[in-house]
Design an enzyme around this catalytic site. Structure first.
Site, PDB file in Angstrom:
ATOM      1  N   SER A  49     -26.017  -8.237 -33.776  1.00  0.00           N
ATOM      2  CA  SER A  49     -25.610  -8.419 -32.622  1.00  0.00           C
ATOM      3  C   SER A  49     -26.151  -8.057 -31.298  1.00  0.00           C
ATOM      4  CB  SER A  49     -23.868  -8.302 -32.594  1.00  0.00           C
ATOM      5  OG  SER A  49     -23.741  -8.281 -31.255  1.00  0.00           O
ATOM      6  N   TYR A  56     -16.470  -3.788 -33.500  1.00  0.00           N
ATOM      7  CA  TYR A  56     -17.542  -4.926 -33.694  1.00  0.00           C
ATOM      8  C   TYR A  56     -18.725  -4.327 -33.277  1.00  0.00           C
ATOM      9  CZ  TYR A  56     -19.979  -9.367 -33.270  1.00  0.00           C
ATOM     10  OH  TYR A  56     -20.541 -10.454 -33.533  1.00  0.00           O
TER      11      TYR A  56
END
Ligand code: GCO
Length: 255
Positions: free
Chosen positions: A146, A159
């Site tokens: 990400s 995350y």
């Protein structure tokens, strides 16, 4: 035509592929000739995705299991063994988001996000790589990172920690498995228009921030990751290992 990117005869398992980015990866690899194995926890959603791919003439099959449950993952791979199915390509895509300021974050939510986004790649990757090594025909492991593999954003700490971990787990896999002909790499998607990001897409201020901050001036679409996935799944990347490729409309390159 060059066969560098051809995936005919290869079998790919994509975790979390009943929808979202995972389904996009399955579609892209199937379009390049691979047989695809669709995974998610929900068997009905898996069956639906399989039916959609088969309706296009693709070779698809379902394998529902929870990527965080080591016993369930082991059983799923044992069932593939029994069917004589060997995985050539694994995409560790399954992931969840939980947006909460750190000071309000419950330990169980931290753990759930780390387990689903990071530990799952170890659990599933281990099963796949063990078999690839024993078989002696190499393989491709693609982890999904990400932008948060590189930079943090408020409210998504677990995350961010997980995706930073994915970058280094990819390198750890490359360190141990590349000598067996297994290339381990990662894709780092930018801001993509998927169900997971609905709340962000529907927030006008966030939408404007993404468009202002991304040189492409728009959100990405799941199908725009397919080319990079096919590259990392194919012979075209046989000497590439331990890399993370960002597909982000230029976002990480600019301030
Ligand atoms: C968020 C999003 C993330 C981003 C991703 C971009 O809350 O920031 O849900 O998943 O889409 O980090 O790479």
């Amino acid at each position: 035509m060059s066969t560098l990117f051809d995936l005919t005869g290869r079998t790919a398992l994509i975790t979390g592929s009943a929808r979202g980015l995972g389904y996009g990866f399955a579609q892209g690899l199937a379009d390049a000739g691979a047989k695809v194995i669709i995974n998610a926890r929900n068997a009905e959603q898996v069956a639906q995705a399989v039916a959609q791919l088969r309706a296009q003439g693709h070779d698809a099959q379902g394998l529902p299991f929870d990527v965080t449950d080591e016993a369930a993952v082991g059983a799923a791979f044992a069932s593939l063994d029994q069917q004589g199915i060997a995985i050539d390509i694994l995409i560790n895509n399954a992931g969840i988001q939980h947006r909460m300021p750190l000071v309000d974050l419950a330990l169980k939510d931290w753990q759930r996000v780390i387990d689903t986004n990071l530990t799952s790649a170890f659990i599933v990757g281990k099963q796949a790589a063990k078999r690839m090594i024993a078989r002696g025909r190499g393989g491709k492991i693609i982890n999904i990172g990400s932008l948060t593999s590189e930079a943090a954003r408020a409210t998504v700490a677990p995350y961010t920690a997980a995706k930073g971990g994915i970058k280094m787990l990819t390198r750890a896999m490359a360190a141990e498995w590349t000598e067996h002909g297994i290339q381990a790499n990662a894709i780092g998607p930018g801001y993509m228009a998927t169900e997971m990001n609905t709340a962000l897409l529907q927030n006008p201020a966030f939408d404007a921030w993404v468009k202002g901050r991304t040189p492409a001036r728009r959100w990405g679409r799941p199908d725009e990751l397919a080319g990079t996935a096919v590259y990392l799944a194919s012979a075209a990347s046989d000497y590439v290992s331990g890399q993370i490729i960002y597909v982000d409309g230029g976002m990480l390159a600019v301030l």
